[in-house]
Design a protein around this motif. Sequence first.
Motif, PDB file in Angstrom:
ATOM      1  N   ARG A  79     -11.690  29.727  63.215  1.00  0.00           N
ATOM      2  CA  ARG A  79     -11.238  31.052  63.941  1.00  0.00           C
ATOM      3  C   ARG A  79     -10.170  31.514  63.031  1.00  0.00           C
ATOM      4  O   ARG A  79     -10.194  33.083  63.184  1.00  0.00           O
ATOM      5  CB  ARG A  79     -10.420  30.684  65.241  1.00  0.00           C
ATOM      6  CG  ARG A  79     -11.451  30.596  66.457  1.00  0.00           C
ATOM      7  CD  ARG A  79     -10.926  29.931  67.842  1.00  0.00           C
ATOM      8  NE  ARG A  79      -9.839  30.761  68.195  1.00  0.00           N
ATOM      9  CZ  ARG A  79      -8.773  30.184  68.810  1.00  0.00           C
ATOM     10  NH1 ARG A  79      -9.085  28.840  69.446  1.00  0.00           N
ATOM     11  NH2 ARG A  79      -7.951  30.827  69.346  1.00  0.00           N
ATOM     12  N   ALA A  80      -9.288  30.789  62.296  1.00  0.00           N
ATOM     13  CA  ALA A  80      -8.460  31.337  61.285  1.00  0.00           C
ATOM     14  C   ALA A  80      -9.226  32.377  59.932  1.00  0.00           C
ATOM     15  O   ALA A  80      -8.728  33.510  60.094  1.00  0.00           O
ATOM     16  CB  ALA A  80      -7.504  30.383  60.755  1.00  0.00           C
ATOM     17  N   SER A 112      -3.023  23.136  64.193  1.00  0.00           N
ATOM     18  CA  SER A 112      -2.539  24.318  63.689  1.00  0.00           C
ATOM     19  C   SER A 112      -2.273  24.472  62.395  1.00  0.00           C
ATOM     20  O   SER A 112      -2.293  25.510  61.667  1.00  0.00           O
ATOM     21  CB  SER A 112      -1.075  24.328  64.411  1.00  0.00           C
ATOM     22  OG  SER A 112      -1.272  24.275  66.036  1.00  0.00           O
ATOM     23  N   ALA A 115      -5.412  25.516  60.513  1.00  0.00           N
ATOM     24  CA  ALA A 115      -5.503  26.925  60.519  1.00  0.00           C
ATOM     25  C   ALA A 115      -4.576  27.907  59.674  1.00  0.00           C
ATOM     26  O   ALA A 115      -5.167  28.607  59.171  1.00  0.00           O
ATOM     27  CB  ALA A 115      -5.433  27.275  62.095  1.00  0.00           C
ATOM     28  N   ALA A 116      -3.510  27.377  59.543  1.00  0.00           N
ATOM     29  CA  ALA A 116      -2.357  27.949  58.507  1.00  0.00           C
ATOM     30  C   ALA A 116      -2.898  27.684  57.350  1.00  0.00           C
ATOM     31  O   ALA A 116      -2.749  28.874  56.290  1.00  0.00           O
ATOM     32  CB  ALA A 116      -1.073  27.227  58.820  1.00  0.00           C
ATOM     33  N   LEU A 119      -5.649  30.364  56.480  1.00  0.00           N
ATOM     34  CA  LEU A 119      -5.062  31.718  56.565  1.00  0.00           C
ATOM     35  C   LEU A 119      -4.567  32.110  55.052  1.00  0.00           C
ATOM     36  O   LEU A 119      -5.016  32.941  54.404  1.00  0.00           O
ATOM     37  CB  LEU A 119      -3.969  32.019  57.782  1.00  0.00           C
ATOM     38  CG  LEU A 119      -4.431  32.337  59.057  1.00  0.00           C
ATOM     39  CD1 LEU A 119      -2.995  32.607  59.694  1.00  0.00           C
ATOM     40  CD2 LEU A 119      -5.266  33.379  59.191  1.00  0.00           C
ATOM     41  N   ALA A 139      -0.802  34.657  62.278  1.00  0.00           N
ATOM     42  CA  ALA A 139      -1.127  33.212  62.739  1.00  0.00           C
ATOM     43  C   ALA A 139      -0.557  33.083  64.220  1.00  0.00           C
ATOM     44  O   ALA A 139      -1.079  32.263  64.846  1.00  0.00           O
ATOM     45  CB  ALA A 139      -0.219  32.403  62.057  1.00  0.00           C
ATOM     46  N   LEU A 142      -3.453  32.592  66.856  1.00  0.00           N
ATOM     47  CA  LEU A 142      -4.251  31.337  66.652  1.00  0.00           C
ATOM     48  C   LEU A 142      -3.482  30.137  67.483  1.00  0.00           C
ATOM     49  O   LEU A 142      -4.163  29.197  67.845  1.00  0.00           O
ATOM     50  CB  LEU A 142      -4.360  30.858  65.204  1.00  0.00           C
ATOM     51  CG  LEU A 142      -5.177  31.862  64.312  1.00  0.00           C
ATOM     52  CD1 LEU A 142      -5.093  31.725  62.870  1.00  0.00           C
ATOM     53  CD2 LEU A 142      -6.782  31.837  64.871  1.00  0.00           C
ATOM     54  N   VAL A 146       1.247  27.677  64.801  1.00  0.00           N
ATOM     55  CA  VAL A 146       0.561  28.154  63.401  1.00  0.00           C
ATOM     56  C   VAL A 146       1.533  28.782  62.521  1.00  0.00           C
ATOM     57  O   VAL A 146       1.778  28.469  61.098  1.00  0.00           O
ATOM     58  CB  VAL A 146      -0.741  28.837  63.652  1.00  0.00           C
ATOM     59  CG1 VAL A 146      -1.420  29.239  62.368  1.00  0.00           C
ATOM     60  CG2 VAL A 146      -1.724  28.102  64.564  1.00  0.00           C
TER      61      VAL A 146
END
Length: 339
Positions: A79-80, A112, A115-116, A119, A139, A142, A146
Amino acid sequence: MAEPAGANDPVRVRVPAKINLRLSVGAPRADGFHPLDTVYQAISLYDEITIRPADRLRLTLDGVGADTLPTDGGNLAVRAATLLADRLGVPPNVAIHLHKRIPLAGGLAGGSADAAAVLVGCDALWGGGHDPAALAVLAADLGSDVPFLVIGGTARGTGRGELVEPVPAAGPWHWVVAAADGGLSTPRVYGQLDLLRAAGAAPPAALASERDAAASYGDAVGSARDGIAAEATGHTPSPVPDRLLAALRSDDPADLAAALANDLQPASIALRPALRRTLDAGLAAGALAAMVSGSGPSCLCLAADAADAARIAAELTERGVCSAAHVAVGPVAGATVLA
Ligand code: C5P
């Protein structure tokens, strides 16, 4: 920020786990999230992410619990990439590989963190040119943790945890992270706290934050605190006390130990009573404080120094009160592109 990578060069990103040095939780908002006033710290327990150009968006994983995680849009890392690609107007065509070391569903924000990292890594690969503050804003879409993992270090988190502001902190602080077998669902732990509070079995936010987590984890509130309990509504989290901010600037881990607190701890222990044994074992092994990490079930011990941390980790492992014990220092940087 890293320079944009060459067209086909892979980008490698290292991203830390987070702990909450103090987590004050208010009553649930209309959107179901709980307002927080927390102090995050990034610690040296890392996932490593490799991102390379590909013909389509793909995710592969290895390491801790990798075979149990989704590789489609159910994974926050995917998703990121999609979110940033939409923002930049580019196709999200990257192959992402996650090497997992952060325990899953453990109260350490491993998902998380990934995800970070995506990004930060995709922004470098695609030449997005966002600075960490701009990526932190993105962020927040998300997940609550994040933004902090983009920024790292030590930071205060408000709102649902997504509004982050760096806090000056000395250190390094020496932590032992005691991982548990099987995770705990974050929504379930927040729900359990609401139930305990409704039953009068957990203190409301303004009171809970006054407790010394190391001294009174999971216990009922003593009568000396009843006056404060009567005044506290629990609807808003209480602000970070000066005592914690001063402890973070000082070099004395005992000061920090005395200021650690986690409102979610009674809820995590109610759902996983064995955590008491882990916390007791940490204190018996000489930890200055022992506390559940975030929503758990990982537990944290604060040690006086690196040698003590290694000794406490060995003792926790030997006593069989955790599935693995990791030593880590904090604060460390957030998601970082490796040279
Ligand atoms: O923001 P994130 O997706 O990480 O949150 C996961 C879940 O944890 C939320 O859906 C919510 O149930 C709970 N949560 C909460 N209050 C917060 C953060 C998370 O109730 N401040």
